[in-house]
Design a protein around this motif. Structure first.
Motif, PDB file in Angstrom:
ATOM      1  N   LYS A   1      -4.559   3.897  -6.266  1.00  0.00           N
ATOM      2  CA  LYS A   1      -5.207   5.161  -6.069  1.00  0.00           C
ATOM      3  C   LYS A   1      -4.667   5.579  -7.483  1.00  0.00           C
ATOM      4  O   LYS A   1      -4.696   4.832  -8.606  1.00  0.00           O
ATOM      5  CB  LYS A   1      -4.571   6.078  -5.176  1.00  0.00           C
TER       6      LYS A   1
ATOM      7  N   CYS B   1       0.372  10.621  -2.962  1.00  0.00           N
ATOM      8  CA  CYS B   1      -0.899   9.864  -3.003  1.00  0.00           C
ATOM      9  C   CYS B   1      -1.845  10.775  -3.420  1.00  0.00           C
ATOM     10  O   CYS B   1      -2.165  11.911  -2.760  1.00  0.00           O
ATOM     11  CB  CYS B   1      -1.198   9.285  -1.693  1.00  0.00           C
ATOM     12  N   TYR B   2      -2.818  10.237  -4.168  1.00  0.00           N
ATOM     13  CA  TYR B   2      -4.036  11.100  -4.829  1.00  0.00           C
ATOM     14  C   TYR B   2      -3.698  12.220  -5.750  1.00  0.00           C
ATOM     15  O   TYR B   2      -4.709  12.944  -6.351  1.00  0.00           O
ATOM     16  CB  TYR B   2      -4.923  11.618  -3.694  1.00  0.00           C
TER      17      TYR B   2
ATOM     18  N   TYR C   1       0.086  11.689   7.157  1.00  0.00           N
ATOM     19  CA  TYR C   1      -1.163  10.906   7.076  1.00  0.00           C
ATOM     20  C   TYR C   1      -0.995   9.850   8.168  1.00  0.00           C
ATOM     21  O   TYR C   1      -0.012   9.285   8.485  1.00  0.00           O
ATOM     22  CB  TYR C   1      -1.126  10.137   5.808  1.00  0.00           C
TER      23      TYR C   1
ATOM     24  N   ASN D   1       0.805  -1.160  -0.031  1.00  0.00           N
ATOM     25  CA  ASN D   1      -0.001   0.101   0.068  1.00  0.00           C
ATOM     26  C   ASN D   1       0.788   1.134  -0.178  1.00  0.00           C
ATOM     27  O   ASN D   1       2.152   1.259  -0.085  1.00  0.00           O
ATOM     28  CB  ASN D   1      -0.866  -0.013   1.363  1.00  0.00           C
ATOM     29  N   GLY D   2       0.262   2.177  -0.121  1.00  0.00           N
ATOM     30  CA  GLY D   2       0.993   3.585   0.047  1.00  0.00           C
ATOM     31  C   GLY D   2       1.714   3.828   1.264  1.00  0.00           C
ATOM     32  O   GLY D   2       2.741   4.274   1.149  1.00  0.00           O
ATOM     33  N   THR D   3       1.399   3.269   2.496  1.00  0.00           N
ATOM     34  CA  THR D   3       1.964   3.424   3.567  1.00  0.00           C
ATOM     35  C   THR D   3       3.416   2.597   3.465  1.00  0.00           C
ATOM     36  O   THR D   3       4.524   3.253   3.928  1.00  0.00           O
ATOM     37  CB  THR D   3       1.346   3.140   4.777  1.00  0.00           C
TER      38      THR D   3
ATOM     39  N   ASP E   1       4.959  12.641  -0.442  1.00  0.00           N
ATOM     40  CA  ASP E   1       3.871  11.857  -0.330  1.00  0.00           C
ATOM     41  C   ASP E   1       2.977  12.182  -1.441  1.00  0.00           C
ATOM     42  O   ASP E   1       2.264  13.255  -1.288  1.00  0.00           O
ATOM     43  CB  ASP E   1       3.098  11.877   1.074  1.00  0.00           C
TER      44      ASP E   1
ATOM     45  N   ILE F   1       5.921   4.527   1.100  1.00  0.00           N
ATOM     46  CA  ILE F   1       6.495   5.789   2.028  1.00  0.00           C
ATOM     47  C   ILE F   1       7.388   5.417   3.114  1.00  0.00           C
ATOM     48  O   ILE F   1       8.637   5.673   3.221  1.00  0.00           O
ATOM     49  CB  ILE F   1       5.240   6.567   2.633  1.00  0.00           C
TER      50      ILE F   1
ATOM     51  N   GLN G   1       3.575  16.459   2.248  1.00  0.00           N
ATOM     52  CA  GLN G   1       2.380  15.723   1.869  1.00  0.00           C
ATOM     53  C   GLN G   1       1.862  16.506   0.831  1.00  0.00           C
ATOM     54  O   GLN G   1       1.359  17.824   1.247  1.00  0.00           O
ATOM     55  CB  GLN G   1       1.434  15.196   2.961  1.00  0.00           C
TER      56      GLN G   1
HETATM   57  C1  LIG Z   1      -3.726   6.946   0.932  1.00  0.00           C
HETATM   58  C2  LIG Z   1      -2.591   7.842   1.206  1.00  0.00           C
HETATM   59  C3  LIG Z   1      -1.490   7.049   1.812  1.00  0.00           C
HETATM   60  C4  LIG Z   1      -1.238   5.810   2.137  1.00  0.00           C
HETATM   61  O1  LIG Z   1      -2.246   5.149   2.350  1.00  0.00           O
HETATM   62  P1  LIG Z   1      -2.686   3.372   2.364  1.00  0.00           P
HETATM   63  O2  LIG Z   1      -3.746   3.308   2.628  1.00  0.00           O
HETATM   64  O3  LIG Z   1      -1.547   2.771   3.006  1.00  0.00           O
HETATM   65  O4  LIG Z   1      -2.468   3.251   0.619  1.00  0.00           O
HETATM   66  C5  LIG Z   1      -0.673   8.387   2.436  1.00  0.00           C
HETATM   67  N1  LIG Z   1      -0.946   9.545   2.241  1.00  0.00           N
HETATM   68  C6  LIG Z   1      -1.924  10.037   1.677  1.00  0.00           C
HETATM   69  C7  LIG Z   1      -2.023  11.434   1.645  1.00  0.00           C
HETATM   70  C8  LIG Z   1      -2.696   9.285   1.206  1.00  0.00           C
HETATM   71  O5  LIG Z   1      -3.935   9.825   0.481  1.00  0.00           O
END
Ligand SMILES: *Cc1c(COP(=O)(O)O)cnc(C)c1O
Length: 424
Positions: free
Chosen positions: A237, A213-214, A123, A96-98, A211, A101, A176
């Motif tokens: 995502k 993400c999105y 996050y 996953n994103g976590t 970060d 990172i 972020q």
């Molecule tokens: C989704 C997200 C993450 C990581 O989330 P996961 O659920 O682990 O994929 C980290 N930072 C932001 C800003 C996110 O939107």
């Protein structure tokens, strides 16, 4: 034809149909801007595929160690080119994103180093990685890595605070891009460039990690183009285009990506191993589709803002505001309306449309949370979803939508539900 279908099959009222029409007219300019970005990014992806001679062979399967997987190695080159970096890791087994990172943080930080968060508290899921939340075993803190956080002021980085936080022990700064679940503006790529330039003016060796993400494909460029050393995101995502079944990416400088690769697998092996097990096809096709899918999600967000503005609610971003991610927040003002909103979104999802979301005690959260999601890929938030904590001001966070047409209906259903709640 469409309106009578919406009325007969989904019970959308004349009032919501009328306000939706108004919303579309108001949003026309913003839709057009999103479509222009989409066209440019789609063409760039196509050209990157052509430049790298992508062929049937790249879509194949590797097993075992996964040495010399041409599909994997080429996709990583394409991500690096598209996102403005020198090198990339794009793997289905980044869960996953976590994890993506965290892999970067553990890859570049060493005991005694300090990590600085420039855009306030990162996050939620990163709290245990960093060790802000007590009792998390194996956190950066456990490994002797210090952490400092510089809170934002009015949606902007506190540059004075940042300068104060940066001393000789600081090895990396994390930024972020997306607002996530905060009520602030999303950082633009150029805005991120200013933060990075500021950090590098203090010490050019500090590794700037974004970060992302999105944010991917919401603009014409990504943060590596404005000096980021590492940018990170999730394939369920934006960049997976709704097709990738899991995974994450890391793009950046050659040196930083190499360090991270030794954490992703292990020292000495780095990027050389990693069987793709048949995931290449959807990862390629998803990346090809991603600019278009992101455009649909952005347009759904614009429509959501425009319609709820018509209904008199405070939204973020507003329908005419610049967007650098796919999240739209709506302040609904009551628990009943927040629940009504999420139930409407759920009704308009392709999977599990019959499910009725309920608030529940999600582990790790102080308040109950309600979530609407009906996705082909579990938890995929480029697909349509909405959620929010059951606490004032009862804000719904809406994101995704694989197709604008169906997302538009889901938002109308949410509006219809909220409207009937306020008429009670
Ligand atoms: C989704 C997200 C993450 C990581 O989330 P996961 O659920 O682990 O994929 C980290 N930072 C932001 C800003 C996110 O939107």
């Amino acid at each position: 034809m469409v309106n009578s279908f919406l009325k007969e099959k989904y019970g959308i009222s004349d009032k919501i149909l009328e306000l939706s029409k108004k919303a579309d007219i108001k949003a026309a300019e913003a839709y057009k801007k999103a479509e222009e970005i989409c066209e440019y990014n789609s063409l760039r992806v196509l050209k990157a595929f052509a430049d790298h001679n992508v062929s049937e062979a790249h879509l194949g399967v590797s097993t075992g160690y996964g040495y010399d997987d041409v599909g994997r190695d080429t996709l990583e080159r394409i991500y690096a080119d598209m996102f403005g970096g020198e090198d990339a890791l794009v793997r289905h087994n980044i869960v996953n994103g976590t994890m993506a990172i965290a892999t970067c943080l553990y890859g570049v930080l060493r005991p005694g180093d300090t990590l600085v968060a420039a855009t306030g508290k990162p996050y939620d899921t990163l709290e245990e990685v960093i060790g802000i939340r007590s009792g998390s075993s194996g956190s950066l803190k456990d490994f002797g890595i210090n952490y400092r956080q510089v809170d934002m002021i009015d949606s902007k980085v506190d540059f004075d605070g940042l300068a104060e936080a940066i001393d000789d022990s600081v090895k990396a700064v994390i930024i972020q891009r997306s607002k996530g679940y905060d009520w602030r503006d999303t950082y633009s790529v150029d805005g991120i460039g200013e933060i990075i330039a500021f950090v590098k003016s203090i010490n050019k060796n500090i590794i700037c990690i974004v970060d992302n993400c999105y944010g991917e494909f919401a603009e014409e460029k990504e943060p590596c183009s404005v000096g980021a050393d590492l940018i990170v995101g999730s394939l369920i995502k934006n960049p997976g285009g709704g097709l990738a079944m899991s995974g994450g990416y890391i793009v950046g400088t050659k040196e930083a990506v190499e360090k991270v690769s030794y954490r992703l697998t292990c020292p000495g092996i780095g990027r050389e191993c990693g069987a793709t097990l048949g995931n290449n096809r959807t990862m390629y096709q998803g990346f090809f589709m991603a600019p278009h899918v992101v455009c649909n999600a952005v347009k759904a967000g614009i429509f959501c803002s425009a319609l709820f503005e018509e209904l008199g609610y405070e939204v973020n971003p507003s329908s005419d505001a610049f967007r650098s991610d796919i999240i739209t927040s709506v302040k609904l003002g009551s628990e009943e309306k927040l629940i009504a909103f999420c139930r409407g979104i759920q009704q308009g999802a392709p999977i599990d449309s019959f499910v009725v979301p309920m608030p529940w005690d999600m582990p790790g959260y102080e308040n109950q949370v309600i979530m609407a999601a009906g996705a082909f890929v579990q938890g995929s938030s480029i697909e349509i979803s909405a959620d929010g904590p059951i606490k004032p001001p009862y804000t719904a966070y809406f994101q995704g939508g694989l197709t604008f047409e169906t997302a538009r209906l889901a938002i109308m259903l949410a509006a219809e539900n909220v409207l009937s709640e306020s008429n009670k």
